[in-house]
Design a protein around this motif. Structure first.
Motif, PDB file in Angstrom:
ATOM      1  N   ARG A 145      -0.409  -2.727   8.864  1.00 28.97           N
ATOM      2  CA  ARG A 145      -0.932  -1.511   8.488  1.00 28.97           C
ATOM      3  C   ARG A 145      -1.777  -0.888   9.504  1.00 28.97           C
ATOM      4  O   ARG A 145      -2.432  -1.485  10.116  1.00 28.97           O
ATOM      5  N   CYS A 199      -0.280   4.636   0.278  1.00 32.85           N
ATOM      6  CA  CYS A 199      -1.000   5.673   0.552  1.00 32.85           C
ATOM      7  C   CYS A 199       0.047   6.508   1.679  1.00 32.85           C
ATOM      8  O   CYS A 199       1.154   6.001   1.842  1.00 32.85           O
ATOM      9  N   CYS A 241       0.738  -1.266   0.062  1.00 29.67           N
ATOM     10  CA  CYS A 241       0.320  -0.040  -0.090  1.00 29.67           C
ATOM     11  C   CYS A 241       0.711   1.103  -0.163  1.00 29.67           C
ATOM     12  O   CYS A 241       2.096   1.357   0.834  1.00 29.67           O
ATOM     13  N   CYS A 293       0.958   4.868   5.152  1.00 29.63           N
ATOM     14  CA  CYS A 293       1.981   3.839   4.912  1.00 29.63           C
ATOM     15  C   CYS A 293       3.350   4.512   4.513  1.00 29.63           C
ATOM     16  O   CYS A 293       4.268   3.995   5.181  1.00 29.63           O
ATOM     17  N   HIS A 317      -4.159   1.345   8.931  1.00 30.52           N
ATOM     18  CA  HIS A 317      -5.412   1.489   8.530  1.00 30.52           C
ATOM     19  C   HIS A 317      -6.141   0.450   8.000  1.00 30.52           C
ATOM     20  O   HIS A 317      -5.751  -0.556   7.842  1.00 30.52           O
TER      21      HIS A 317
HETATM   22 ZN    ZN Z   1      -1.634   2.689   3.270  1.00 29.84          ZN
END
Ligand code: ZN
Length: 88
Positions: A85, A28, A26, A31, A87
């Motif tokens: 993670r 985003c 991920c 992260c 989220h």
């Molecule tokens: Zn993420």
């Protein structure tokens, strides 16, 4: 006098390179910031005034030893973040 951690600048740049060769599970902002924070906690800070910081970034940035240390920590951090993670 402005003092900052020059390691942050170096690691941020290396992280951009790192992401070109490593596909994060991920990518985003949460992260990416997690990876940076974990890697920076493992690497020695280089507190410096702004002028010397520029020299550090230009000089030691290309040190192969430091470069491989940073890459190793980024890889380790990316692995940790992929497994934990922060989220959904
Ligand atoms: Zn993420």
């Amino acid at each position: 006098m402005v003092v900052y951690n020059a390691m942050e600048t170096v690691v941020n740049r290396m992280f951009e390179e790192f992401q070109k060769t490593y596909e994060m599970s991920c990518d985003c902002q949460i992260c990416r910031e997690d990876v940076l924070a974990i890697a920076l906690n493992k690497l020695p800070p280089r507190y410096t005034s702004s002028d010397k910081g520029l020299l550090f970034v230009k000089g030691e940035y290309i040190s192969p030893q430091l470069q491989s240390d940073i890459m190793r920590e980024l890889l380790a951090a990316a692995t940790v973040v992929a497994q934990n993670r922060h989220h959904v």
